[in-house]
Every structure is written in C-alpha cells, then in structure tokens.
Design an enzyme around this catalytic site. Structure first.
Site: not given
Ligand code: G1P
Ligand code: ZN
Length: 543
Positions: A113-114, A277, A279
């Site tokens: 992801s990010h 982000d 993805d």
């Molecule tokens: C984080 C975000 C959550 C999101 C997830 C995936 O998770 O807080 O809202 O769904 O990334 O993108 P966390 O690291 O807080 O468990």
């Molecule tokens: Zn993502």
C-alpha cells in the site's frame, strides 16, 4: 515442464494483519517465504484446482518476480486460469473490479500500500475473495493456521511468462491471460459518473493537479483525467510507476504529499488537487488553499452523492471505521439512512456492501469507496468529487463551509507514534485498558469523560464478532480520543491516536485544527501517561 514439490516451512509470523501480510521485502525474498504463504493461502481455500484468480500489484520492487512465482504455483496447484495485469500492474480497486467482472474465485494483490518500496523497504501480499474484497477474518485466520503447519509447496519449473505481452499463454494446464490494467477500470468509472459534465468543467478552465506519487495510479489517472475527461496535459504529476516510488513514501497525506500541498496552498494553486497511494486505493483531496480531511471527505461525498448518476437513487447506508470522525453519522442521520461503525480495515465493509446495507464506506486513513467494487478506491473518490464540483459550480472551500454550516464541524487529526518498542506500546495499551472502567465522570484538561471502552464489533450480516479493535475515550461536549496499535507496520509498534472535537453548526469553524484539539489531546496525554510509557508526547506524523 515438471511439477515440483519443494519441502519448506513453516515460517514464523506469517499472520495477515489489517490488510494482508506485510513484511520487509528481503524477508519475502528469502527462499520459500513467499511460496509458503501462497501455498498456505491455496490450502486454506480448499485448494486452487480448477479455480481462477486475478493477480497483480502496485509495481513495487519484487512485484514482477513474485507474480512469476505465484503463477507457477497456481499452475502446479491445478488452477484453471490466471488473469494478470500487463507488466504485473493492477491497482487494488482494479483487481477488485476484475475479480467481479470475470467472476474469478479470488485474487492476489501484491502491495504494501502506502509503505515505501525497494529491497530495504516493504512488500506485501493480500488474498481477495470472490466478491472482490479482502478476505474476511475467518479466511485470514485459516491462512494463518495453514502457515503454521505447512511443510511443502508445489511449483512448476516452467519458464517465466512475458508479462508485457497482452494475450493468452499457458503454464502447465493453466491459461495465463495478460490484460490491459486500465481499460476495464476506466470503463467502470464512465458508468458511475457524468463524464460529459466533468469534461465541460475542464473545458470551462477548471484546473487540476493529481499526484500519482510515482505509484500505480499514474496510468489510470492519465487515461481517465487527461485522455477521457480532457484535463490539461501535465495535470497528472509523478505519473510513471517506479519500483521505489521515486524514493518516496507513497502515502497521500499532507506530510508525504508535500509538493502537492505546497502547490495547493500557493497563490497560483489549481482549483482542485488530489493524490493516491502506492496501490491506488487511498486518496487525498485538497481544494485551493483548503485541505479536506478524509473523514470530512466521506461526509461531503455522502451528502452530495446523489449528484452523480450512480447514486442518484440515494444511499442504502453509510459505513465508517470506528476511528473515523462522526461527521458521516450526521449526514446519515439527515438522510435517514443507517450508519455502521466497523473496526479498522476495509475487510469489515464487505458484508455490508454485499448485503446492500451500505453504499458508501470510508476510513480516516484516506480510504473511501462504494459498492462499485469491494476495495477502497482513490480515483473513484476523485471522480465523485469532480462530479459534485461540476454539478454545484462551487469551490472546494465553499462546499466545506456550507457543509459545516449545515452539519457542524468535526475537527480531526491522527497522531502516529512510530517504531515504538513493542513492549512499551503494549504496556501503554494494557494500562489504559485496565482503567477504562473507572474513567467515566473523571475530569482532564477541563473535559469530563462521558464513556470509555474497548471497541468490539458484531457483524450484523454474518454475526461474527471482532474484539479489541481500539480503545475509545469519549468526552462530554463532542470530544473523542481513540488509541489503537497499527496492524500494517513492519518495524516495532506504531501507536495511532485519533483525536476529534465536534463544534456544532453555529460554532466557530475557522479554528486551526491543533488549537481545536488541544484539550482532547492534552487529556489523552494525561490519561494514558504517554510520556511515561513511550518517552515522548510528540508524534512522528500528524495527518
Ligand atoms: C492502516 C489504516 C487502516 C487501513 C489499513 C490498510 O491500518 O489505519 O484504516 O485500512 O492501513 O490501508 P493500520 O496500520 O492502522 O492497522
Ligand atoms: Zn493502499
């Protein structure tokens, strides 16, 4: 070509978190590590024989190599078909759409992801089920159980597939279809929004800057915003996906999307700014000189969704993750529709969307989406905003002002404390949990605690329960502090503190966020004894 059974495993710690398995890339590259997780996934779903999967990722380092491995494993496990994005690229919402469109049994998304990408950064893999959404906890628990007992995996020794070549080929008995990653997704967007109206907006001189952050949405945004909707060339910046996201942190928030923020706050800012982000499932929305928090964005989209063709009939309901501000609840109230409060993580929205109980969903972490797929969707949010702006003919700043004047404003900020030693983070959470029962009625920084608890969720569709989903402290007068530990980090623990203060419709909506949250923030610091447990009170990142 022969099928091989390789004795390997189990590896420790292959437990899917908030969003699949995330680890340092080098860990995924250890011989057999990825393979054991993939085999465990196949084992947990009753085998891959005769099944079809969509496979793609955000293009980060190790993406293409991982896809080749997964294809050979799917073939060796008897899968019938794999649909892969050209170059191994598919945004997360595009995977979700392809699973649904092709009716495949599931899909595998390669992304962290990010989180930054590269050999010394992060990698991840997530299994999605046939509805196109992330596997629910029952499935991820099954995968985890398999990872603990796996002793061997199956793989074909076939040559690599040419992922750059569109069309079909075979590995063993499995058909591999390499598809254009963008076309189906862009076509879906055209069915949801009034493209003519948005095109007219751009023709009228409306200006946009979309920051793809060197990540997967570059090709999607270029096709949709510039080619199909006529935004000026150059409106999409950092549009070429790179293996390490240009050395950056592909998280669309004011901290990591600084260049875009600076541009949007400058004298010659465009009318609208947005970013997505790694993805492509997150989004950041910024108007000229106006940052929109993700929680507010969800509320504004919900209040105005009827202006876009796909939602003209109204919303069935709205769902938000628990730490997300309650701004959307006020909109749901006014619309007379249900509002669901779920644990953090998109997987909890799947049942509500499948059952037709919710149409829009959102998380404070820059995730918004709807029933069109089963993932959050960055570009979708941008397009819905554009459709609303085209219909209303107002600036983002005006829309926000009107919204707060109608519903009141939920000042909101998330403070992240990163890389805390795990034992310190756990000790803080345990100590807070232990005093929750005694907090109601106590006073801190001029605020009285109205209620405090540990959040549990009862899924209204399948009756499943999820406990320990975050600690909540609610104050009288509309303040709230929520604490939880991240389930996506790869180093130590990340403590997330979510702060909120509601100011009603007739109140002052022009305060600086930090000032509006000062009391809630200081009450939270005192209640948790933050300094004592983790040795600091200033977060690494505020969003
Ligand atoms: C984080 C975000 C959550 C999101 C997830 C995936 O998770 O807080 O809202 O769904 O990334 O993108 P966390 O690291 O807080 O468990
Ligand atoms: Zn993502």
């Amino acid at each position: 070509m022969t099928l091989q059974i390789v004795e390997k495993g189990p590896f420790e710690g292959q437990k899917p978190g908030t969003s699949g398995l995330r680890k340092k890339t080098r860990i995924f590259m250890e011989p057999g590590y990825l393979e054991c997780f993939v085999q465990s996934t196949f084992n947990a779903i009753g085998g891959a024989a005769g099944k079809s999967f969509v496979i793609g990722g955000d293009g980060r380092f190790f993406n293409a190599a991982a896809i080749q491995t997964i294809l050979k494993m799917a073939a060796a496990n008897g899968a019938a078909r794999a649909v892969v994005g050209q170059g191994g690229i598919l945004s997360t919402p595009a995977v979700s759409h392809l699973i649904r469109k092709r009716g495949t049994d599931g899909g595998l998304v390669l992304s962290a992801s990010h989180n930054p990408g590269g050999i010394d950064e992060d990698f991840g893999i997530k299994y999605n089920i046939a509805n196109g959404g992330p596997a629910p906890e029952t499935v991820t628990a099954g995968i985890h159980a398999e990872t603990q007992k796996i002793a061997a995996y199956r793989i074909s020794d076939a040559a690599d597939v040419d992922l750059n070549q569109l069309g079909s080929s075979r590995i063993e008995e499995m058909t591999v279809e390499v598809v254009d990653p963008v076309a189906d997704y862009a076509d879906l967007m055209e069915t949801l929004f009034d493209f003519n109206k948005i095109r007219a907006l751009f023709q009228g001189g409306f200006t946009l800057c979309f920051d793809a952050m060197h990540a997967v949405t570059g090709p999607y945004a270029t096709e949709i915003l510039q080619r199909r909707l006529g935004a000026a060339d150059g409106s999409v910046i950092n549009a070429i996906p790179s293996e390490d996201f240009g050395g950056g942190h592909p998280d669309p928030n004011p901290v990591w999307a600084k260049t875009l923020m600076q541009r949007m706050m400058s004298d010659d800012a465009p009318d609208f700014g947005a970013a997505s982000d790694g993805d492509g499932d997150r989004n950041m929305i910024v108007g000229r000189h106006t940052y929109v928090t993700p929680s507010d964005s969800l509320a504004v989209l919900a209040a105005n969704a009827h202006l876009a063709p796909a939602y003209a009939q109204g919303l069935a309901g709205i769902a938000r993750s628990m730490p997300t501000s309650t701004a959307a609840d006020r909109v749901a109230d006014k619309l007379g529709v249900a509002c669901y409060e779920t644990p953090t993580g998109w997987k909890f929205f799947g049942n509500l969307l499948d059952a037709g109980r919710a149409t829009l969903c959102g998380e404070e972490s820059a995730g918004t989406g709807s029933a069109h797929v089963r993932e959050k969707d960055g570009l979708w949010a941008v397009l819905l905003w554009l459709n609303i702006l085209a219909e209303r003919g107002q600036s983002v700043a005006d829309i926000m002002r009107d919204h707060w004047a109608c519903y009141g404003r939920n000042y909101y900020s998330r403070h992240d404390f990163e890389a805390i030693p795990t034992d310190q983070a756990n000790a803080l959470m345990q100590a807070l949990e232990a005093q929750l029962d005694r907090l109601a009625g106590t006073q801190w920084s001029g605020l009285t605690v109205a209620q405090a608890d540990s959040f549990s969720y009862l899924d209204p569709v399948d009756g499943s329960e999820s406990h320990n989903q975050g600690l909540r402290i609610v104050f009288e007068g509309g303040g709230r502090a929520v604490l939880r530990l991240s389930g996506t980090g790869t180093e130590g623990a990340t403590l997330r503190v979510y702060l909120e203060q509601y100011v009603d419709a007739s109140g002052d909506h022009t305060l600086a966020t930090d000032a509006a949250l000062e009391n809630v923030s200081s009450a939270m610091r005192d209640i948790t004894a933050l300094q004592e447990y983790i040795g600091r009170t200033e977060p690494d990142v505020k969003t």
